[in-house]
Design an enzyme around this catalytic site. Sequence first.
Site, mmCIF file in Angstrom:
data_model
loop_
_atom_site.group_PDB
_atom_site.id
_atom_site.type_symbol
_atom_site.label_atom_id
_atom_site.label_comp_id
_atom_site.label_asym_id
_atom_site.label_seq_id
_atom_site.Cartn_x
_atom_site.Cartn_y
_atom_site.Cartn_z
ATOM 1 N N HIS A 134 -2.672 -4.501 4.590
ATOM 2 C CA HIS A 134 -2.389 -5.786 4.268
ATOM 3 C C HIS A 134 -1.164 -6.591 5.244
ATOM 4 O O HIS A 134 -0.500 -5.839 5.680
ATOM 5 C CB HIS A 134 -1.933 -6.207 2.565
ATOM 6 C CG HIS A 134 -2.703 -5.856 1.796
ATOM 7 N ND1 HIS A 134 -3.321 -7.211 1.189
ATOM 8 C CD2 HIS A 134 -3.428 -4.699 1.310
ATOM 9 C CE1 HIS A 134 -4.496 -6.560 0.263
ATOM 10 N NE2 HIS A 134 -4.473 -5.100 0.615
ATOM 11 N N ASN B 276 -7.127 -10.178 -4.614
ATOM 12 C CA ASN B 276 -8.442 -9.172 -4.551
ATOM 13 C C ASN B 276 -9.909 -10.477 -4.467
ATOM 14 O O ASN B 276 -10.830 -9.841 -4.685
ATOM 15 C CB ASN B 276 -8.618 -7.959 -5.505
ATOM 16 C CG ASN B 276 -8.085 -6.912 -4.646
ATOM 17 O OD1 ASN B 276 -8.580 -6.549 -3.423
ATOM 18 N ND2 ASN B 276 -7.350 -6.073 -5.395
ATOM 19 N N GLU C 288 1.197 -2.806 -5.277
ATOM 20 C CA GLU C 288 0.513 -1.666 -4.914
ATOM 21 C C GLU C 288 1.822 -0.737 -4.439
ATOM 22 O O GLU C 288 1.753 -0.168 -3.271
ATOM 23 C CB GLU C 288 -0.700 -1.689 -3.846
ATOM 24 C CG GLU C 288 -1.392 -0.425 -4.114
ATOM 25 C CD GLU C 288 -2.939 -0.688 -3.244
ATOM 26 O OE1 GLU C 288 -3.454 0.475 -3.336
ATOM 27 O OE2 GLU C 288 -2.931 -1.430 -2.460
ATOM 28 N N ASN D 96 0.612 -1.213 -0.159
ATOM 29 C CA ASN D 96 -0.023 -0.072 0.101
ATOM 30 C C ASN D 96 0.929 1.277 -0.196
ATOM 31 O O ASN D 96 0.721 2.221 0.788
ATOM 32 C CB ASN D 96 -1.065 0.075 1.390
ATOM 33 C CG ASN D 96 -2.134 1.140 1.073
ATOM 34 O OD1 ASN D 96 -2.447 1.575 0.088
ATOM 35 N ND2 ASN D 96 -2.770 1.282 2.177
ATOM 36 N N ASP E 207 -1.692 -9.862 -4.449
ATOM 37 C CA ASP E 207 -3.042 -9.526 -4.104
ATOM 38 C C ASP E 207 -3.805 -10.071 -5.328
ATOM 39 O O ASP E 207 -4.053 -9.262 -6.358
ATOM 40 C CB ASP E 207 -2.900 -8.224 -3.683
ATOM 41 C CG ASP E 207 -4.293 -7.734 -3.423
ATOM 42 O OD1 ASP E 207 -5.295 -8.444 -3.237
ATOM 43 O OD2 ASP E 207 -4.194 -6.520 -3.060
#
Length: 250
Positions: free
Chosen positions: A243, A150, A35, A9, A148
Amino acid sequence: MKIVSYNVNGIRSATSKGLLNWMEELKADVYCFQETKADRSQLDHAPFEFFGYNSYWFSAQKKGYSGVAIFTKQKPDHVEYGFGDPEFDAEGRIVRADFGDTSIISVYIPSGSSGEERQAYKMVWLDYFYNYIDELKKEKKKLIICGDYNICHKPIDIHDPISNKNSSGFLPEEREWLSTFIDNGFVDTFRQFHPEPHQYSWWTFRAGARERNKGWRIDYCMTTPNIDVKDAGILQQVKHSDHCPVWVAI
């Protein structure tokens, strides 16, 4: 070899929260980041290089958005950036490093939580990714796909499957896609070793969700069955992001 996958992130934000020290303590061979929200020029690489990591980045065209990277102590034989499709590659969502007969992928599958348009894009992206990997398996026999995704696969992978049954990330069509993907020749390495509940890799920042462990397991290390997997896990105590890291040892 220990491989870690981590949606950070924002890698600059995570670095300011101690990411580098944690990486050095863990001493994993490969880190797959998602990310990153940066391109290579926006990070001081000297500390990572001092600890022996080579890095390979595939960033989004939009600044401060998406992006993936692989940090590895062993230099790959080859690195492949993106799918080779300009439309999909504009968001910087996949990078692959080849080590002999084994290929490691860092992937960041789109989220559909912002609305119908992005959910529709996500489903198109998933179909493209499925076909891409299906073709890649003909060339690369040993694949490790970390990232990730999702998507929560099963009710055990989400804290409240009933209230989230219509939420992006736990929609029936997304879960069916992930089942089909696994059935087409992949192993969810974490569940191979850990059948227990309440194991998550992402928590919303809202309402103290992480402190109460109201989370989702959406980060995976998937492997083809021909890889000798020794162990896998989730590092829920690591907190540089919304995360936490997941890992696999081969």
